[in-house]
Design a protein around this motif. Structure first.
Motif, mmCIF file in Angstrom:
data_model
loop_
_atom_site.group_PDB
_atom_site.id
_atom_site.type_symbol
_atom_site.label_atom_id
_atom_site.label_comp_id
_atom_site.label_asym_id
_atom_site.label_seq_id
_atom_site.Cartn_x
_atom_site.Cartn_y
_atom_site.Cartn_z
ATOM 1 N N SER A 1 0.802 -1.215 0.000
ATOM 2 C CA SER A 1 0.000 0.000 0.000
ATOM 3 C C SER A 1 0.843 1.277 0.000
ATOM 4 N N ASN A 2 2.055 1.203 0.581
ATOM 5 C CA ASN A 2 2.860 2.428 0.618
ATOM 6 C C ASN A 2 3.531 2.733 -0.716
ATOM 7 N N HIS A 3 3.605 1.767 -1.603
ATOM 8 C CA HIS A 3 4.174 1.937 -2.955
ATOM 9 C C HIS A 3 5.608 2.457 -2.936
ATOM 10 N N ILE A 4 6.303 2.287 -1.825
ATOM 11 C CA ILE A 4 7.713 2.677 -1.760
ATOM 12 C C ILE A 4 8.550 1.419 -1.945
ATOM 13 N N LEU A 5 9.117 1.289 -3.133
ATOM 14 C CA LEU A 5 9.892 0.092 -3.451
ATOM 15 C C LEU A 5 11.183 0.047 -2.632
ATOM 16 N N PRO A 6 11.620 -1.147 -2.242
ATOM 17 C CA PRO A 6 12.908 -1.263 -1.528
ATOM 18 C C PRO A 6 14.041 -0.754 -2.418
ATOM 19 N N LYS A 7 14.929 -0.010 -1.830
ATOM 20 C CA LYS A 7 16.051 0.535 -2.602
ATOM 21 C C LYS A 7 17.100 -0.538 -2.820
ATOM 22 N N SER B 1 26.637 -8.609 -6.976
ATOM 23 C CA SER B 1 26.089 -8.107 -8.239
ATOM 24 C C SER B 1 24.761 -8.766 -8.565
ATOM 25 N N THR B 2 24.661 -10.063 -8.266
ATOM 26 C CA THR B 2 23.424 -10.798 -8.557
ATOM 27 C C THR B 2 22.269 -10.287 -7.710
ATOM 28 N N GLN B 3 22.494 -10.101 -6.405
ATOM 29 C CA GLN B 3 21.391 -9.627 -5.554
ATOM 30 C C GLN B 3 20.950 -8.220 -5.976
ATOM 31 N N PHE B 4 21.906 -7.377 -6.379
ATOM 32 C CA PHE B 4 21.554 -6.022 -6.813
ATOM 33 C C PHE B 4 20.708 -6.062 -8.081
ATOM 34 N N LYS B 5 21.126 -6.869 -9.048
ATOM 35 C CA LYS B 5 20.382 -6.969 -10.314
ATOM 36 C C LYS B 5 18.980 -7.522 -10.093
ATOM 37 N N GLN B 6 18.874 -8.511 -9.208
ATOM 38 C CA GLN B 6 17.562 -9.093 -8.927
ATOM 39 C C GLN B 6 16.639 -8.086 -8.258
ATOM 40 N N SER B 7 17.177 -7.287 -7.364
ATOM 41 C CA SER B 7 16.386 -6.244 -6.722
ATOM 42 C C SER B 7 15.897 -5.232 -7.753
ATOM 43 N N GLU B 8 16.778 -4.838 -8.655
ATOM 44 C CA GLU B 8 16.410 -3.895 -9.708
ATOM 45 C C GLU B 8 15.347 -4.477 -10.635
ATOM 46 N N LEU B 9 15.511 -5.749 -11.017
ATOM 47 C CA LEU B 9 14.527 -6.405 -11.895
ATOM 48 C C LEU B 9 13.154 -6.457 -11.243
ATOM 49 N N SER B 10 13.121 -6.801 -9.971
ATOM 50 C CA SER B 10 11.858 -6.867 -9.245
ATOM 51 C C SER B 10 11.193 -5.499 -9.202
ATOM 52 N N ASN B 11 11.973 -4.470 -8.906
ATOM 53 C CA ASN B 11 11.427 -3.118 -8.844
ATOM 54 C C ASN B 11 10.897 -2.653 -10.193
ATOM 55 N N ARG C 1 12.333 -14.528 -4.819
ATOM 56 C CA ARG C 1 12.878 -15.758 -4.221
ATOM 57 C C ARG C 1 14.363 -15.878 -4.553
ATOM 58 N N GLN C 2 14.698 -15.555 -5.804
ATOM 59 C CA GLN C 2 16.105 -15.577 -6.210
ATOM 60 C C GLN C 2 16.920 -14.571 -5.399
ATOM 61 N N PHE C 3 16.349 -13.401 -5.212
ATOM 62 C CA PHE C 3 17.008 -12.344 -4.449
ATOM 63 C C PHE C 3 17.307 -12.797 -3.020
ATOM 64 N N MET C 4 16.291 -13.357 -2.360
ATOM 65 C CA MET C 4 16.467 -13.810 -0.979
ATOM 66 C C MET C 4 17.484 -14.952 -0.895
ATOM 67 N N LEU C 5 17.435 -15.845 -1.870
ATOM 68 C CA LEU C 5 18.372 -16.967 -1.899
ATOM 69 C C LEU C 5 19.807 -16.477 -2.100
ATOM 70 N N THR C 6 19.971 -15.468 -2.951
ATOM 71 C CA THR C 6 21.308 -14.916 -3.192
ATOM 72 C C THR C 6 21.873 -14.287 -1.921
ATOM 73 N N LEU C 7 21.030 -13.582 -1.172
ATOM 74 C CA LEU C 7 21.484 -13.022 0.103
ATOM 75 C C LEU C 7 21.900 -14.128 1.063
#
Length: 201
Positions: free
Chosen positions: A57-63, A115-125, A143-149
């Protein structure tokens, strides 16, 4: 006589500078650097994504944020080990004498995951802004993002475990090359069956 005194003075200054060079280098690495808690950063990125997915609801995507990729000299702590990072490279670990080859291998492993976690975060956003949002695609990316972390967290934990032996520098030197690079896709497939990440060469 003056020439002899000049040579003696030059010799004395050279000897003094070489004696001081190592402490001065160590001191320069202590001052003027950023300090980060790497474990807290990993946890923060995961928590932000979880919180967003629970409440859109807040529409503020994770940075999206890098953990290891740092141009400025930065000290990043993981599991009690302090990594010196500069120009996106691990240039040293406090208390360990490591070769450039081993530092390069450590860098490669950590930068791949970072690099992988950053790209996945960007793709999701970006997918959230798509005219036809595919929520299933977003869930898969997340799921990929969380797994990479988790992979990054387990990798730094494994490196820290190598330092618990009697000769930590030698143990790290001999074992880093044996640590394989994580295969994120294969790990995702098996994540329901095992807690440790499946690794490939």
């Amino acid at each position: 006589m003056k020439i002899a005194k000049s040579f003696a003075l030059v010799f004395l200054l050279t000897g003094s500078l070489s004696y001081l060079s190592t402490p001065l280098l160590a001191q320069s690495m202590q001052t003027g650097l950023d300090r980060l808690n790497g474990n807290a950063l990993i946890e923060q990125l995961a928590d932000q994504r979880k919180a967003f997915n629970k409440n859109h609801s807040n529409h503020i995507l994770p940075k999206s944020a890098y953990i290891i990729n740092r141009e400025k000299l930065t000290l990043i702590s993981f599991n009690g080990l302090d990594y010196y990072v500069k120009n996106n490279r691990v240039i040293g670990i406090r208390g360990l004498k490591l070769s450039d080859t081993v530092l390069s291998q450590i860098t490669d492993k950590l930068l791949l995951l970072d690099s992988t976690q950053f790209k996945q975060s960007e793709l999701s956003n970006m997918e959230h802004f798509s005219p036809k949002v595919d929520f299933q695609k977003i869930r898969n990316i997340d799921r990929q993002f969380m797994l990479t972390l988790k992979c990054l967290s387990s990798t730094v934990r494994d490196i820290a475990a190598l330092t618990k032996n009697e000769n930590p520098s030698l143990t790290v030197e001999n074992n880093i090359a044996k640590m394989r690079l994580p295969n994120i896709d294969k790990a995702r497939e098996k994540s329901k069956e095992q807690t440790l990440v499946s690794l490939v060469k």
